[in-house]
Design a protein around this motif. Structure first.
Motif: not given
Length: 226
Positions: A106-117
């Motif tokens: 949720n803290a990532a710029p967008d959920p896609v990048s957060g999920l990928e990381e």
């Protein structure tokens, strides 16, 4: 609206989806498991043996779709325990661990990048995937019979079945049917006639394909493609 791209995690796909309107959607069996984000919550989609009808929840969805057999090692749960299910991550992991990962996404710029990381981190911690699993998928996706696949891999039919349950969520015969469905849909969507699709995908004939597609998706090939 649906969009996807290849992930930096080998074999995985990143995707987003925003329902165009109210009403259920249809997710077809593909041999994969997904880590999902929806409205700030993380869920896990288990492997499907038939079309999964969504509840039409509004709002944006995002996910990482893991290649067949790879998700259990990353998520720490055997695939067969999640067969045909959608489960909150907090129901699978210790509460504190699930909260930390959810907050990170949720803290990532967008959920896609957060999920990928998150997926890349879990993969680094888990180590390389078991090469046997990709060999099972490759053999069955090439249309090899289950018994011949077990013999070629030198593991026997019983061990192949046990490994398949844990990694893919179901036995190798079901996995072979799901992979054949994927081949057929790819061919038909590329403009191949249904009769030729049936032959090239490995069905006995077009009628056999129609029956099998209907059992797995709830729709005939013509209606599904239309």
């Amino acid at each position: 609206m649906y969009a996807e791209r290849a992930s930096r995690l080998t074999g995985a796909v990143m995707w987003t989806s925003t329902p165009a309107g109210p009403g259920p959607g249809r997710v077809l069996p593909d041999g994969c498991m997904d880590l999902l984000w929806h409205e700030g919550r993380l869920l896990v989609a288990g492997p499907d043996t038939r079309a999964y009808l969504t509840d039409g929840s509004p709002g944006r969805w995002a996910g990482v779709r893991f290649s067949p057999g790879t998700a259990p090692a990353l998520l720490g749960v055997p695939a067969h325990e999640l067969r045909d299910r959608r489960v909150g991550l907090s129901d699978l992991w210790p509460a504190a661990e699930a909260r930390r990962l959810t907050a990170r996404v949720n803290a990532a710029p967008d959920p896609v990048s957060g999920l990928e990381e998150a997926a890349l981190t879990r993969a680094a911690e888990a180590g390389p995937p078991d090469p046997l699993l990709s060999r099972i998928v490759a053999a069955l996706d090439a249309g090899r019979p289950v018994a011949a696949t077990a013999d070629e891999l030198g593991i026997g039919s019983r061990l192949l079945h046990r490994r398949s349950l844990a990694a893919f969520g179901y036995g190798p015969k079901t996995l072979a049917r799901v992979l054949r469905l994927r081949r057929a849909l790819a061919l038909a969507r590329g403009g191949t006639s249904l009769a030729e699709t049936a032959a090239r995908a490995g069905y006995a004939d077009q009628a056999h394909m129609t029956r099998d597609v209907r059992e797995l998706t709830g729709m005939s090939p013509a209606r599904l493609l239309g």
